[in-house]
Design a protein around this motif. Sequence first.
Motif, PDB file in Angstrom:
ATOM      1  N   LEU A 166       8.531 -16.316  14.271  1.00  0.00           N
ATOM      2  CA  LEU A 166       8.443 -16.958  12.950  1.00  0.00           C
ATOM      3  C   LEU A 166       7.373 -18.053  12.951  1.00  0.00           C
ATOM      4  O   LEU A 166       6.623 -18.205  11.985  1.00  0.00           O
ATOM      5  CB  LEU A 166       9.803 -17.551  12.574  1.00  0.00           C
ATOM      6  N   VAL A 167       7.333 -18.825  14.044  1.00  0.00           N
ATOM      7  CA  VAL A 167       6.300 -19.856  14.152  1.00  0.00           C
ATOM      8  C   VAL A 167       4.913 -19.224  14.130  1.00  0.00           C
ATOM      9  O   VAL A 167       4.000 -19.692  13.429  1.00  0.00           O
ATOM     10  CB  VAL A 167       6.504 -20.679  15.444  1.00  0.00           C
ATOM     11  N   PHE A 168       4.758 -18.141  14.877  1.00  0.00           N
ATOM     12  CA  PHE A 168       3.467 -17.448  14.915  1.00  0.00           C
ATOM     13  C   PHE A 168       3.101 -16.911  13.527  1.00  0.00           C
ATOM     14  O   PHE A 168       1.940 -16.995  13.099  1.00  0.00           O
ATOM     15  CB  PHE A 168       3.535 -16.299  15.922  1.00  0.00           C
ATOM     16  N   ALA A 169       4.095 -16.366  12.809  1.00  0.00           N
ATOM     17  CA  ALA A 169       3.848 -15.845  11.457  1.00  0.00           C
ATOM     18  C   ALA A 169       3.393 -16.961  10.522  1.00  0.00           C
ATOM     19  O   ALA A 169       2.503 -16.774   9.679  1.00  0.00           O
ATOM     20  CB  ALA A 169       5.099 -15.176  10.914  1.00  0.00           C
ATOM     21  N   GLY A 170       3.995 -18.160  10.670  1.00  0.00           N
ATOM     22  CA  GLY A 170       3.568 -19.297   9.851  1.00  0.00           C
ATOM     23  C   GLY A 170       2.132 -19.687  10.126  1.00  0.00           C
ATOM     24  O   GLY A 170       1.364 -20.014   9.210  1.00  0.00           O
ATOM     25  N   LEU A 171       1.733 -19.649  11.405  1.00  0.00           N
ATOM     26  CA  LEU A 171       0.356 -19.967  11.775  1.00  0.00           C
ATOM     27  C   LEU A 171      -0.615 -18.928  11.216  1.00  0.00           C
ATOM     28  O   LEU A 171      -1.718 -19.262  10.764  1.00  0.00           O
ATOM     29  CB  LEU A 171       0.222 -20.050  13.291  1.00  0.00           C
ATOM     30  N   VAL A 172      -0.204 -17.640  11.258  1.00  0.00           N
ATOM     31  CA  VAL A 172      -1.052 -16.580  10.703  1.00  0.00           C
ATOM     32  C   VAL A 172      -1.201 -16.765   9.198  1.00  0.00           C
ATOM     33  O   VAL A 172      -2.290 -16.565   8.635  1.00  0.00           O
ATOM     34  CB  VAL A 172      -0.453 -15.197  11.032  1.00  0.00           C
ATOM     35  N   CYS A 173      -0.116 -17.159   8.530  1.00  0.00           N
ATOM     36  CA  CYS A 173      -0.189 -17.411   7.079  1.00  0.00           C
ATOM     37  C   CYS A 173      -1.215 -18.506   6.775  1.00  0.00           C
ATOM     38  O   CYS A 173      -1.990 -18.393   5.831  1.00  0.00           O
ATOM     39  CB  CYS A 173       1.189 -17.803   6.555  1.00  0.00           C
ATOM     40  N   HIS A 174      -1.215 -19.566   7.582  1.00  0.00           N
ATOM     41  CA  HIS A 174      -2.219 -20.622   7.402  1.00  0.00           C
ATOM     42  C   HIS A 174      -3.623 -20.061   7.572  1.00  0.00           C
ATOM     43  O   HIS A 174      -4.538 -20.387   6.802  1.00  0.00           O
ATOM     44  CB  HIS A 174      -1.979 -21.752   8.407  1.00  0.00           C
ATOM     45  N   LEU A 175      -3.812 -19.199   8.552  1.00  0.00           N
ATOM     46  CA  LEU A 175      -5.120 -18.597   8.779  1.00  0.00           C
ATOM     47  C   LEU A 175      -5.561 -17.776   7.574  1.00  0.00           C
ATOM     48  O   LEU A 175      -6.734 -17.803   7.174  1.00  0.00           O
ATOM     49  CB  LEU A 175      -5.076 -17.720  10.030  1.00  0.00           C
ATOM     50  N   VAL A 176      -4.621 -17.056   6.968  1.00  0.00           N
ATOM     51  CA  VAL A 176      -4.935 -16.257   5.775  1.00  0.00           C
ATOM     52  C   VAL A 176      -5.366 -17.164   4.629  1.00  0.00           C
ATOM     53  O   VAL A 176      -6.366 -16.914   3.944  1.00  0.00           O
ATOM     54  CB  VAL A 176      -3.714 -15.399   5.365  1.00  0.00           C
ATOM     55  N   PHE A 177      -4.629 -18.253   4.404  1.00  0.00           N
ATOM     56  CA  PHE A 177      -4.998 -19.190   3.343  1.00  0.00           C
ATOM     57  C   PHE A 177      -6.356 -19.820   3.626  1.00  0.00           C
ATOM     58  O   PHE A 177      -7.165 -20.017   2.720  1.00  0.00           O
ATOM     59  CB  PHE A 177      -3.939 -20.286   3.219  1.00  0.00           C
ATOM     60  N   LEU A 205       4.340 -16.479   0.834  1.00  0.00           N
ATOM     61  CA  LEU A 205       5.293 -17.572   0.975  1.00  0.00           C
ATOM     62  C   LEU A 205       6.748 -17.140   0.865  1.00  0.00           C
ATOM     63  O   LEU A 205       7.645 -17.890   1.289  1.00  0.00           O
ATOM     64  CB  LEU A 205       5.004 -18.649  -0.075  1.00  0.00           C
ATOM     65  N   ALA A 206       6.997 -15.981   0.294  1.00  0.00           N
ATOM     66  CA  ALA A 206       8.391 -15.555   0.106  1.00  0.00           C
ATOM     67  C   ALA A 206       8.688 -14.196   0.735  1.00  0.00           C
ATOM     68  O   ALA A 206       9.667 -14.047   1.480  1.00  0.00           O
ATOM     69  CB  ALA A 206       8.721 -15.517  -1.385  1.00  0.00           C
ATOM     70  N   LEU A 207       7.847 -13.210   0.459  1.00  0.00           N
ATOM     71  CA  LEU A 207       8.154 -11.859   0.941  1.00  0.00           C
ATOM     72  C   LEU A 207       8.097 -11.770   2.464  1.00  0.00           C
ATOM     73  O   LEU A 207       8.986 -11.160   3.098  1.00  0.00           O
ATOM     74  CB  LEU A 207       7.181 -10.856   0.309  1.00  0.00           C
ATOM     75  N   VAL A 208       7.081 -12.367   3.065  1.00  0.00           N
ATOM     76  CA  VAL A 208       6.951 -12.302   4.526  1.00  0.00           C
ATOM     77  C   VAL A 208       8.161 -12.919   5.227  1.00  0.00           C
ATOM     78  O   VAL A 208       8.788 -12.277   6.083  1.00  0.00           O
ATOM     79  CB  VAL A 208       5.631 -12.962   4.984  1.00  0.00           C
ATOM     80  N   VAL A 234      11.903 -22.424   9.333  1.00  0.00           N
ATOM     81  CA  VAL A 234      10.991 -22.353  10.471  1.00  0.00           C
ATOM     82  C   VAL A 234       9.605 -21.896  10.025  1.00  0.00           C
ATOM     83  O   VAL A 234       8.577 -22.457  10.446  1.00  0.00           O
ATOM     84  CB  VAL A 234      11.552 -21.402  11.553  1.00  0.00           C
ATOM     85  N   TYR A 235       9.551 -20.901   9.152  1.00  0.00           N
ATOM     86  CA  TYR A 235       8.276 -20.343   8.687  1.00  0.00           C
ATOM     87  C   TYR A 235       7.470 -21.391   7.917  1.00  0.00           C
ATOM     88  O   TYR A 235       6.283 -21.623   8.194  1.00  0.00           O
ATOM     89  CB  TYR A 235       8.558 -19.125   7.807  1.00  0.00           C
ATOM     90  N   TRP A 236       8.124 -22.048   6.971  1.00  0.00           N
ATOM     91  CA  TRP A 236       7.418 -23.030   6.144  1.00  0.00           C
ATOM     92  C   TRP A 236       7.059 -24.286   6.934  1.00  0.00           C
ATOM     93  O   TRP A 236       5.986 -24.866   6.741  1.00  0.00           O
ATOM     94  CB  TRP A 236       8.256 -23.392   4.919  1.00  0.00           C
ATOM     95  N   ILE A 237       7.951 -24.737   7.815  1.00  0.00           N
ATOM     96  CA  ILE A 237       7.631 -25.912   8.633  1.00  0.00           C
ATOM     97  C   ILE A 237       6.433 -25.618   9.523  1.00  0.00           C
ATOM     98  O   ILE A 237       5.534 -26.456   9.689  1.00  0.00           O
ATOM     99  CB  ILE A 237       8.856 -26.334   9.470  1.00  0.00           C
ATOM    100  N   SER A 238       6.399 -24.417  10.095  1.00  0.00           N
ATOM    101  CA  SER A 238       5.252 -24.029  10.921  1.00  0.00           C
ATOM    102  C   SER A 238       3.979 -23.997  10.099  1.00  0.00           C
ATOM    103  O   SER A 238       2.927 -24.502  10.522  1.00  0.00           O
ATOM    104  CB  SER A 238       5.497 -22.655  11.560  1.00  0.00           C
ATOM    105  N   LEU A 239       4.053 -23.409   8.893  1.00  0.00           N
ATOM    106  CA  LEU A 239       2.886 -23.315   8.015  1.00  0.00           C
ATOM    107  C   LEU A 239       2.391 -24.701   7.615  1.00  0.00           C
ATOM    108  O   LEU A 239       1.199 -25.019   7.749  1.00  0.00           O
ATOM    109  CB  LEU A 239       3.246 -22.499   6.773  1.00  0.00           C
TER     110      LEU A 239
END
Length: 562
Positions: A21-32, A47-50, A75-80
């Motif tokens: 989940l932490v890694f997914a949050g970091l990837v989301c930041h990379l996408v943004f 922000l929601a579906l993933v 966890v996802y949003w805190i990581s992001l």
Amino acid sequence: MYSSSTDLGLTTECIHALAGLVFAGLVCHLVFNRLEPRTILQFVCLLALVPLLLSRLLVPHTSGILNALVLTFAVYWISLVSSVVLYRVSPLHPLAKYSGPLLCKVSKIWFSAIAMKGKQHVYYLQLHERYGDVVRIGPNELSFRDVDAIFPMMGSRGMPKGPWWDGRVLNSHAVRPLLALRDPEEHARRRRAWNRAFSRSSLVEYKVLVDARITQLLEALEKRSTGEVTDLSKWIGWLTLDIMNDVMFSTGGHAMASQGQDPDDVDRLIIESQPLALLMGHLPWLGKLHLWLPWAGHSLRAFRKYAADRVIERKTRGTQRQDVFSHLIDEAGIESTPPSINQIISDGALAIIAGAETTSTTLCNIIWFILQSPKTYQRLQPEIDDPDAKTSQIGMPYLNAVINEALRLFPAVLSGSQRAPLVGSGGQMVGPHFVPEGTSAVVHTYSLHRDPRYFSPFPDHFIPERWLPSEQQITLEPAIFGGSHEVIHNTAAFIPFSVGPSNCVGRSLAYQEMQLVLCGLFEKFDLRFQDGFEVDSWERDMLDYFVVQRGRLPVLLTARSG
């Protein structure tokens, strides 16, 4: 099968799931960071579906689906958010070397919250006084207070408009107004019609309309010159709204006649729509959310409908007189491709706001300055009363000095217009500073005009004489210009109507209106503030929502004899 666990009671599988989940949050930041998603669908997916899909990883390790969902999203949003914040304040960020408030570096939400109070122009000034000529006012935005930044940013080889306009003028609109175009080629093509509409010959045509409306104003004010207090802020606002309706559509303005009881309530719609438009400019992603909330921004939608109705009415009616509309719709058949009705509607709304509000606010500022400066009033009156001054080649130098000094202290658009490097350019040099692609920038006019390096002495004071030749300066104000003070007057730093290809196309009309209105008022009436009026309240009540909102200007008018 045996699952190992930590001292905290977490199994290895659970730790792996949390790490995922932490890694997914970091990837989301990379996408943004790389792709800059803007649409509501993209936001919902990222922000929601993933995290919703990833919550399945935690279901076996929690007491229920709800707990798994809560923990996953947390966890996802805190990581992001942590990744975003750390990157923006880290040395790795492209703007890391520029100073600015920590909260501005973290998110534009902080600056937006201050802007919504209506005092963003003051906040810009405070930031420049604290941090210097280049301030980081957002995660990816800079503000400049430097004359050397003007032409690299706004000149013929400068930057196009920035993403601020993506929020203020929604992408869902088929055609943007000229002011909001970010494509330089499209802007140049559309600008041709506007240049014809405000050419010198066109201004001669419009002067008849302007004179008629000023006569209407003076006649209305004459009825109130028997001791009744007049709020000139309202009357001048109604005047310029009527003038722009006439100049744009040949007729249709009735703000002065209705005295604020306009059935279309245009004045109120303009005022109420601006704070939301400003917020969507600072936070462009809000523009998309606004489309999904029909109850939000009612005034903004209502004003756009008013503009559309005016355009359709004028197109249906036609006219024998040349107006701005006749140029914008290309009635002369000059352009190879005729403009669409949506383009005219979009530009019609622009003309009403840009032409009416900036001129009325500047006129009110000028009157406020004159009435609190008896010396200025005394020097201006003989020039206005001189019939030869209005027709001579020399013109009215002191009146023009008064106008320019008011525009210096309170420019028509206090905080300037955002720019950004052309997409695909990689970035652009602004003086010695490199502005990377993906970064926005603005030359803050209010701060620039009050910088002692460009206007001295006393850059915060209203001194019209600084615009006169040096001999007259010394004659009129020997203590200021003939003493020990260093005199600096750098007109390259004077940009009240912007500069370059995107400068204000109606600048000449605005000057013409201001000169005619001021001559009419001060030739016909003696003016003074209402007894007990707190003079400083005018500046205190001034709100910068890109389009300036102003307070009361209560004045007593007395008809002049002769």
